[in-house]
Design an enzyme around this catalytic site. Structure first.
Site: not given
Lengths: 892, 892
Positions: B37, B107, B116, B118, B338, B460, B582, B784, B787, B851, B871
């Site tokens: 602000k 403010r 909203g 604070m 903003r 809000h 798969r 590959s 994960t 993958c 990739y």
């Protein structure tokens, strides 16, 4: 050995090494080049012992042979011919000479002993043209006996024919066969179709050399190498040596001997011999031999030479030796010499005796005893009462030679395949065979005990059983084994497949049924104190050896112990602290499981606290007991670790009972159990996750530790408390639990007005913990590597589920070792190393230990030493093994 | 901005920054120092826009304030007094002057917008002594209105009193309140006990400043920061500014506006205003405002100034702006500016429009669109048919403002706690509130949609819903919400808790019941082709943006797709290959599950081969379909991975049925299923372990791939086949399976007389694979990273089991993010990095991809870019997100 002048410096190109007549091209320390047998023959020649002249074709030729597509490399034949000429000169006879032919033996000889795995051909050089001359020299019967042996072995080993028709032809000739019948049998054998038996001595010799090289890659040898971790690349040497004959009549014989008793280690010549026989007859265990002492009467001179050789060899090699010899016409010839295999008892005794005799020093004594050998010393025996009862009840089936110490009960099986199959199902099995052969090795490995009807203390069964640490009774002559019918008869009493047998490997007795066992001498003397130490020589020697180990090792040795009595056992074996107290084991007692379950089923924190309040004094008592037992040594206590459903009943009846007991609606108990059920409990709500969800549990446990520590400290006993947070993978987990623990202790210390030193640290048991070890060390005062779980998560392999996978992986050579027994250096070990380095970098005073099963495994202990851990922690019964292994690791 | 001369160079020690009247100490690029602000006010001043004079206390003072124990640092008060003096000069009024008092607003203003969260205090400086002067200036009613606002806000914000008695006092005065009644209400308010309301203006100001700083650590703000990843250390600035009054009567008002439509991105001024009101009235959504265009009639000059400000700000900031303003007596005052929050649709449109308008370049356009914004564009809408049917059936309950695009059905809940509770149980919920406040944020997060009765597009509820990407309808004035009774009434129709509601976030309509959804415009235009591209502006813009992204990104983007139709979707979104097929998903079809089960239950290799022979042509057909669809792009197919029991029925009835179907004894089926049961299936017999146990399965799959590849290649379509071995942890596993695969392909190619290029590689999905990656790369042509499993094993955390643990860890801040959604860089990421480095070192041409689910997560994609993967592979619907994320990662 350096005092001996070298006959001829072996060059890199040299392939053939002669020996005999007090000199040799090679030396005893050239096992890599000459193989064990070749090195022994060379060294015995140099020592001036009487060795038949011969030569060794070095192990590198084996690789050349396979590389050339199973052909002898160029030029080797000429070198063999030159070497044969040297043998002829030394032996005073010519190879192929029709008048007075030189015969030779052709034997394998690898760097490591592989008893019976590879092939041997004897009496090579005996073609039809040599028969008349040989008969003139030693008689027609002798010549025929040599010829039938040669034909049989050559046909089997070199030509790959079945032995059966040869044995049948011999059997048809009668026993013993009349000379003419033997002559007909020899003719018959020579005519058995299936291969071309060469008549020319040099063709025989080259064929036999090729066959010995080829035998390096036979199925038995490959299986044995895999089992014993022998690299394929080593290859075998070939030993060609002038024959001496133990089969020339009553003034001849052959035998094997150990310079000390291989079962007990007692320092006396120990062995067996057979009159009028060749070496193969002893090793194969086909005829039952005589004790070596009998030689004193039959062959006094040869026996006296043998005793002298024992002294000479022991002083020279500074270790117990295993020798083979032949007596020909009363004259002793040494045929082999190597360090002798021995039982765990003997290993300890020989090492301690040799050191006390001043032959070796203490450090060498340590290096002479494989840690695994100690397991044998710690092995149970049958209970005296059970033995007496069995004897009174007529359950003694027979007796044989006690070839593998220990006591084993199991169901009888008659084939190695059945032994493996039942063992895989978790059954304890006793493998019963007429005699064993290398094909049986895997079945023997799977068995708790081995019983054979034929063979002596140096038979295949005895050697292999001792090496594997199996209980074995061999040469049980009252046993009639019918492998086909899968039955063994002892007189009128038959035992079929699946019936229980018990073998006493200390006495050689065989019992029907299952017998109760009793702790070994060492345990009775050190732990139970039921046997005075003066009457426990093995325990005394063990203490001596371990005291030497303690001077050498750097790694401390702690015990995984949950209860005071376990701590006492650990202390008896020299534990220097407790590395892991699993508090969950304390909750299974009859007085605890109730409140534990109430705690788990609590619906509010208040209900849970009430249940925890009941558990608190029980835990406090447990911890106090541990602190008292350990008397100032560190005690590492882990917070509750397993998933909660492990404490709850799994079946409907159990749930109903529990609901009644707790006055809860069964539906609520069912619902709670269902809510706790997990697909992969290993990776679920357990360890610090549990403590973070329910900090009141961790708080109660820390309070119990603190109160117990204060109580015991008030008694004047020092307390060193270490508190371990399990399953941490992120520092904030550790911090959250450490805060709960520290706050509980702060409160206790404030209430008691005293403090006790303590450390808070973490297990490293998931890969992430190792990967962020540098961060964890900012909060942890110690790390303890929980390598059981770390192995499961690093490999993605559940120990509970993948037994068959593991077995198949070991079989196929995908894994070199069971990663749950021996730490996987490349994977898990890399994580451990990384965590050690980064943890210590972040906190130089960080204490590091291991508390997985690997803490008691010698190979893994060596790794722990290398990466610089401070201690290993293992089960109380493995403390001795770990102390020795730690010392051996320090010796490098 | 650099063209603007700096008024006063801010020094390091400077704490207070003045602005107004065309100049400012601070600049727009000093958000860290001044907060959003404060920076906006400074920059608008510099741009010559009409901004009430004021000053900003910088964010570093916030840390000083907390460090000093919630006290203003020494010397600050003097600086504030000096700054107030500058404001007085610019405003032509004195703070505390009884005649013509200067009032100020106080403010908060953090670096990141926390709408909203604070506190704010208006009309500061209005004590009893100033009332008479203010009344003389603008009338007694105005003075009373300001005073009651001041008392209420100050008592609430600074003194921490409940608002309720103040609101009740105002309500008792009537609506609108007669002036005397208002005066009595103000007196009443001043007398409400609970805190000391300072009379002195400077005391009021300092109290308000302290309160704003303190509000940085209120519970709402802390929760919001956690949710949005805003560090605690940032702190808030405090903005003190001369009041301008939108509440002086009919010629005044206050409003908020976006320089473009925040829902659609349409380039026009978009906003709302309220006549005779202060700013808090708009943002709080208490009164329903008018559309901004209405200003043209009421305040033509101010409106024209606002349009000019729109141009000025957009060109200056080169982005859509969100402004707050007040009109006092017909004059426009800018109060805030903003970058505006926007929907995904608007984000795409604004970025593309601005680039096409030449305001920004393509690279900046890419950086302007958060990849997650694209998810909104890809969000389904209600089916037209379903909508019509619902309308015909009278299921339209009402209408409101379409504040969050998309379509959501869920059960009505009326409290944020209930929303969280039901969402945790997997229910889809619609949170219904009269209006939302910051306390509702977590409940909103848990909901599929949000419905409010009161409030506008900038309320809000609207702001937060858009930011979270939630479907939202706000200001639905026909809804009477009874939060206590947990019921909402639309006219006579009431919906209670747990009843289904549907919200159309595109039209603002609210329906009872559950409505069927239809794919979004982008999917209809690009995937289904049911909508011409000319009629699909969002799709066109998306294609434009992604084409720019493609010029920038280095990472390739592939899809996880198992079937040809999935491949088609992936291609429509620009997939460059298949990163993971798969094969197990292919076995669940009605025609396959039978032979699959027969294969699993086979007792001999022959039976198994027979069942596999039935599966072979089906797999071949699947693979051929994929190859055709992908038309020369790489297709990575993984061998069978899951544990076999996943293919078998779990309950008794299913087992009986299966036994009948296969004509097998039920006991045998039961026994086989029992044998396959595992304690931790994640870590059990699956992946390559399965293939090593049953090489015939891998062989069949490889054969199917080879035959399909040859078939499709024969059609003239290029095929690039990659075959992936799952769950490898040791090179010998990979070698064993690669040998089976290569042999099957060799046979197929020999039979067909043609070959197709292929690669064999491995998943890296257990930690050990990463740790021995250098060794694996000797055999693997690609890696590959799986994960999902790698996260489970590295963290020792089962995704199936630890939902509650994860939730609690995120809540407690033990984890920063869900490691299954966003890749854990320290743990899993370290393993990935290590495997990349050591894999590439061993094989420079090694192909590397990911993958796991992380392949579609922008933060994880950035990681993949950083570590140098080739990739990422993700679900077809995330391909667009991944392309954009990959480009943003490349831009850094």
């Amino acid at each position: 050995m350096s005092s001996l002048a070298s006959v001829a410096s072996p060059s890199a190109e040299k392939r053939v090494y002669s020996f005999g007549g007090g000199v040799a091209d090679g030396r005893g320390d050239q096992r890599e080049l000459l193989g064990g047998k070749g090195a022994g023959l060379a060294e015995m020649s140099r020592l001036g012992l009487r060795v038949p002249p011969g030569f060794t074709i070095g192990t590198p030729v084996c690789a050349e042979y396979f590389a050339a597509g199973n052909r002898l490399p160029g030029g080797l034949e000429d070198e063999i011919r030159s070497a044969i000429a040297r043998v002829e000169k030394a032996a005073g006879a010519r190879f192929g000479d029709p008048e007075r032919p030189l015969l030779v033996s052709v034997r394998s000889g690898a760097r490591a002993s592989m008893p019976g795995m590879m092939d041997t051909v004897l009496d090579v050089g005996l073609g039809p043209a040599q028969m008349a001359g040989l008969a003139r020299w030693r008689g027609r019967r002798f010549a025929l006996d040599c010829r039938r042996r040669f034909i049989t072995m050559y046909s089997d080993v070199v030509l790959g024919m079945s032995r059966k028709p040869f044995e049948e032809a011999l059997a048809r000739a009668g026993s013993p066969p009349p000379e003419d019948a033997l002559a007909r049998a020899v003719d018959e054998m020579a005519a058995i179709p299936g291969g071309r038996l060469p008549e020319e001595p040099m063709d025989q010799l080259l064929g036999a050399v090729r066959a010995v090289f080829s035998s390096w890659n036979n199925a038995r040898a490959i299986a044995y190498r895999k089992l014993n971790g022998i690299p394929e690349s080593w290859g075998t040497a070939v030993n060609v040596q002038a024959m001496v004959f133990g089969n020339t009549g009553e003034r001849s014989g052959t035998g094997v001997a150990f310079t000390r008793d291989p079962a007990t280690g007692e320092p006396r010549l120990y062995g067996e011999f057979l009159v009028d026989a060749q070496g193969e007859d002893v090793v194969a265990g086909i005829r039952s031999p005589q004790a070596i002492e009998e030689m004193a009467k039959r062959f006094p001179e040869a026996y006296s030479d043998l005793l002298a050789a024992r002294e000479r060899l022991e002083l020279h090699y500074r270790d117990m030796q295993d020798v083979e010899f032949t007596v020909q016409d009363g004259v002793l010839w040494m045929l082999q010499c190597r360090s002798g295999k021995r039982s765990g008892f003997a290993a300890v005794r020989i090492a301690v005796d040799l050191a006390q005799e001043g032959v070796i020093d203490e450090r060498e004594a340590i290096s002479r005893v494989e840690p695994a050998a100690l397991e044998q010393v710690l092995r149970p025996t049958f209970e005296t009462g059970a033995l007496r009862a069995a004897e009174k009840a007529g359950r003694v089936l027979g007796g044989g030679l006690p070839a593998g110490p220990g006591a084993a009960s199991g169901v009888a099986v008659f084939t190695p395949a059945e032994a493996e199959a039942r063992a895989a199902r978790g059954e304890s099995v006793i493998l019963v065979r007429a005699e064993t052969s290398p094909e049986d090795v895997r079945g023997m490995h799977a068995s708790a005990g081995i019983l054979t009807a034929v063979g002596g203390m140096t038979s295949h069964a005895a050697l292999v059983a001792r090496q594997m640490g199996k209980v074995a009774v061999v040469g049980c002559s009252s046993a009639r084994v019918d492998e086909h019918a899968r039955r063994v008869a002892f007189g009128g009493r038959a035992i079929g497949e699946g019936e229980w047998l018990s073998l006493d490997g200390f006495t050689g007795r065989v019992y029907s049924g299952k017998l109760a066992t009793t702790p070994p001498e060492v345990v009775r003397a050190l732990v139970e104190k039921s046997l005075p130490l003066e009457e426990a020589p093995t325990a005394r020697r063990l203490l001596t050896l371990l005291s030497w180990a303690d001077r050498v090792r750097r790694l401390r040795v702690r015990a995984n112990a949950d209860l005071p009595d376990q701590a006492a056992v650990a202390l008896a074996f020299g534990a220097e602290g407790i590395g892991l107290c699993r508090t969950e084991h304390m909750f299974f007692g009859a007085d605890r499981i109730g409140p534990m379950r109430r705690m788990i089923l609590a619906e509010t924190v208040e209900e849970r606290r009430a249940a925890l309040a009941v558990l608190l004094p029980l835990q406090r008592g447990d911890f106090a007991g541990l602190f008292r037992a350990m008397d100032g040594r560190p005690v590492n206590i882990r917070l509750l670790d397993p998933p909660l459903h492990e404490f709850l009943p799994a079946d409907d009846a159990g749930v109903e009972a529990l609901a009644r007991e707790l006055s809860l609606p069964p539906a609520r108990v069912h619902a709670r159990i269902a809510a706790l059920r997990e697909k992969n409990p290993m990776l679920g709500l357990r360890g610090c996750r549990l403590g973070i969800s329910h900090p009141e549990i961790s708080g109660m446990q820390a309070r119990a530790m603190g109160e117990a520590a204060c109580d015991v400290a008030a008694e004047g006993i020092a307390v060193r408390l270490e508190i371990m947070i399990p399953l941490v993978g992120e520092r904030r987990e550790l911090d959250a639990q450490a805060a709960v623990v520290r706050e509980a202790l702060r409160q206790v210390f404030a209430e008691r007005g005293s403090t006790v030193p303590f450390e808070v640290g973490t297990m490293i048991e998931v890969p992430r913990a190792a990967l962020v070890a540098g961060d964890l060390a900012r909060s942890a005062e110690f790390f303890s590597f929980g390598t059981n779980d770390l192995t499961q998560t690093t490999l993605g392999l559940s120990r509970d589920d993948v037994g068959p996978v593991l077995a198949s992986y070991l079989e196929r050579g995908i894994y070199d070792a069971d990663p749950f027994a021996t730490l996987d250096r490349e994977g898990v070990g890399r994580l451990v190393k990384l965590a050690v380095e980064e943890g210590r970098a972040a906190r130089p005073g960080l204490h590091l230990g291991i508390c997985g099963e690997h803490g008691g495994d010698p190979a893994s202990i060596a790794f722990c030493h290398e990466v610089g851990l401070d201690y290993v922690s293992c089960s109380p019964m493995r403390i001795a093994v770990a102390r020795l292994a730690a010392a051996r690791a320090a010796l490098g």
